[in-house]
Design a protein around this motif. Structure first.
Motif, short mmCIF file in Angstrom:
data_model
loop_
_atom_site.label_atom_id
_atom_site.label_comp_id
_atom_site.label_asym_id
_atom_site.label_seq_id
_atom_site.Cartn_x
_atom_site.Cartn_y
_atom_site.Cartn_z
N UNK A 42 5.29 -64.41 6.04
CA UNK A 42 5.47 -63.98 4.65
C UNK A 42 5.37 -62.46 4.56
N UNK A 43 6.26 -61.87 3.77
CA UNK A 43 6.24 -60.42 3.56
C UNK A 43 5.14 -60.05 2.57
N UNK A 44 4.89 -58.74 2.45
CA UNK A 44 3.89 -58.28 1.50
C UNK A 44 4.27 -58.66 0.06
N UNK A 45 5.55 -58.57 -0.25
CA UNK A 45 5.99 -58.93 -1.60
C UNK A 45 5.79 -60.43 -1.86
N UNK A 46 6.09 -61.25 -0.86
CA UNK A 46 5.88 -62.70 -1.01
C UNK A 46 4.39 -63.02 -1.15
N UNK A 47 3.56 -62.30 -0.42
CA UNK A 47 2.11 -62.51 -0.56
C UNK A 47 1.65 -62.12 -1.96
N UNK A 48 2.24 -61.07 -2.51
CA UNK A 48 1.89 -60.65 -3.86
C UNK A 48 2.28 -61.71 -4.88
N UNK B 256 -10.04 -55.65 -10.34
CA UNK B 256 -10.55 -55.33 -9.01
C UNK B 256 -11.51 -56.41 -8.52
N UNK B 257 -12.34 -56.91 -9.41
CA UNK B 257 -13.23 -58.02 -9.05
C UNK B 257 -12.42 -59.26 -8.68
N UNK B 258 -11.32 -59.49 -9.40
CA UNK B 258 -10.46 -60.62 -9.06
C UNK B 258 -9.81 -60.48 -7.71
N UNK B 259 -9.35 -59.27 -7.38
CA UNK B 259 -8.73 -59.04 -6.07
C UNK B 259 -9.72 -59.22 -4.94
N UNK B 260 -10.96 -58.79 -5.16
CA UNK B 260 -11.96 -58.91 -4.11
C UNK B 260 -12.46 -60.33 -3.94
N UNK B 261 -12.18 -61.19 -4.91
CA UNK B 261 -12.58 -62.60 -4.79
C UNK B 261 -11.57 -63.43 -4.00
N UNK B 262 -10.42 -62.85 -3.70
CA UNK B 262 -9.39 -63.58 -2.93
C UNK B 262 -9.72 -63.47 -1.45
N UNK B 263 -9.77 -64.57 -0.77
CA UNK B 263 -10.13 -64.60 0.65
C UNK B 263 -9.03 -63.96 1.50
N UNK B 264 -9.43 -63.17 2.47
CA UNK B 264 -8.48 -62.56 3.40
C UNK B 264 -7.81 -63.59 4.30
N UNK B 265 -8.43 -64.77 4.44
CA UNK B 265 -7.83 -65.81 5.27
C UNK B 265 -6.46 -66.23 4.74
N UNK B 266 -6.31 -66.20 3.42
CA UNK B 266 -5.02 -66.58 2.84
C UNK B 266 -3.93 -65.60 3.25
N UNK B 267 -4.25 -64.32 3.23
CA UNK B 267 -3.27 -63.31 3.62
C UNK B 267 -2.97 -63.38 5.13
N UNK B 268 -4.00 -63.64 5.93
CA UNK B 268 -3.79 -63.74 7.37
C UNK B 268 -2.91 -64.94 7.71
N UNK B 269 -3.15 -66.07 7.04
CA UNK B 269 -2.32 -67.24 7.27
C UNK B 269 -0.88 -67.01 6.82
N UNK B 270 -0.72 -66.32 5.69
CA UNK B 270 0.63 -66.02 5.21
C UNK B 270 1.35 -65.07 6.15
N UNK B 271 0.63 -64.10 6.71
CA UNK B 271 1.24 -63.16 7.66
C UNK B 271 1.69 -63.88 8.92
#
Length: 312
Positions: free
Chosen positions: A210-216, A191-206
């Motif tokens: 990129x699909x949710x599976x590809x983001x995973x 959980x600490x690792x997940x919270x350390x990932x920046x949301x900017x990466x997911x927004x740029x991928x979206x």
């Protein structure tokens, strides 16, 4: 001349202050190294020394060379304990790593309510007293037909199991105990690792489609690699050093039966029940090499995780 003398005195004064700071720094960290040398380094070195000695803990020592290692490696009970350690470790450790990642994903969902409550709840088994754990699992996995575990088996049409006496019943019960106790520890790390990932990466991928599976696959899992490597390493070392759970579950007969005797239980029995500190120390040295080998294998197996093709 006067100015040069003044500069020399300033340099000496500066060096003396620098030395004072250095000495004070060493004094601040000295207690840790002293305690480590007394309760960590010395026992380890003394154990390696004892591995080549025959000693009952009271009388004089007798140098026997590699005889203790041959005695241990030729003992079928040692190999049985190693087999039990590996099997219980795989059954109790591998599932908790996978389930821990899944629970961490669920606890990290933005729309989840009462997050703090669920996080505290999942971490509670890790800080629970071992006495309480023993009482809980002695009731859950009692040999009586009315125990909760046997009741659940009966619902699905299976016969009751003598959990504390059967070969696989004991291993399964201890594996579930290990899983229950350590699942929260690994979940919090993920959980600490997940919270350390920046949301900017997911927004740029979206934005890039990129699909949710590809983001995973291409963002979450590679970014979690250091945390996965850490938990796999700690879980491997902990599984090979398993002692408390089988000892508590089997009670006073833990060291007289081989259904769930682990390597650490084997060396404990040699040292404190048979007063054979030489073979116990030899077992500890062998276990050290096993841990090093398993840790190296895990490092090699996870070194390429999340790495792109052609990347060195």
């Amino acid at each position: 001349m006067a100015s040069s003398n003044e500069s020399t005195l300033k340099n000496k004064r500066f060096l003396s202050e620098e030395k004072k700071d250095m000495i004070s720094g060493y004094l601040y960290i000295a207690p840790f190294f002293l305690i480590f040398a007394v309760i960590g380094l010395y026992p380890s070195l003394f154990s390696i020394f004892l591995a080549f000695q025959k000693w009952n803990g009271l009388g004089p020592m007798e140098f026997v060379g590699l005889r203790n290692f041959f005695v241990v490696l030729e003992d079928p009970l040692f190999w049985k304990s190693l087999y039990n350690t590996v099997i219980i470790g795989l059954m109790g450790t591998a599932p908790q790593l996978i389930v821990g990642i899944i629970i961490a994903f669920l606890l990290n969902l933005t729309f989840l309510r009462f997050k703090n409550f669920f996080r505290v709840t999942i971490f509670m088994p890790y800080i629970t007293s071992m006495v309480a754990v023993a009482l809980i699992f002695s009731v859950l996995f009692s040999n009586h037909e009315s125990s909760l575990a046997n009741y659940v088996l009966g619902v699905f049409g299976f016969d009751p199991v003598n959990w504390a006496t059967s070969e696989w019943g004991t291993k399964i019960a201890i594996s579930i105990m290990v899983f229950w106790r350590w699942i929260g520890y690994n979940t919090i790390i993920y959980l600490a690792g997940l919270q350390s990932i920046s949301n900017d990466l997911y927004e740029a991928a979206t934005i890039d489609g990129a699909s949710k599976f590809q983001q995973l696959i291409y963002i979450t899992m590679p970014m979690l690699k250091p945390f996965i490597v850490l938990t796999v390493f700690f879980s491997t070392v902990g599984a090979l050093q398993l002692f408390a759970e089988p000892t508590i579950f089997l009670g006073t007969g833990a060291f007289t039966r081989d259904e769930a005797m682990t390597v650490v239980m084997y060396l404990y029995r040699d040292a404190f029940r048979l007063q054979s500190f030489g073979t116990a120390s030899a077992t500890a040295v062998i276990l050290l090499f096993i841990i090093i080998i398993c840790s190296a294998i895990n490092t090699l197996a996870t070194s390429g995780f999340g790495r792109k093709k052609g990347e060195n």
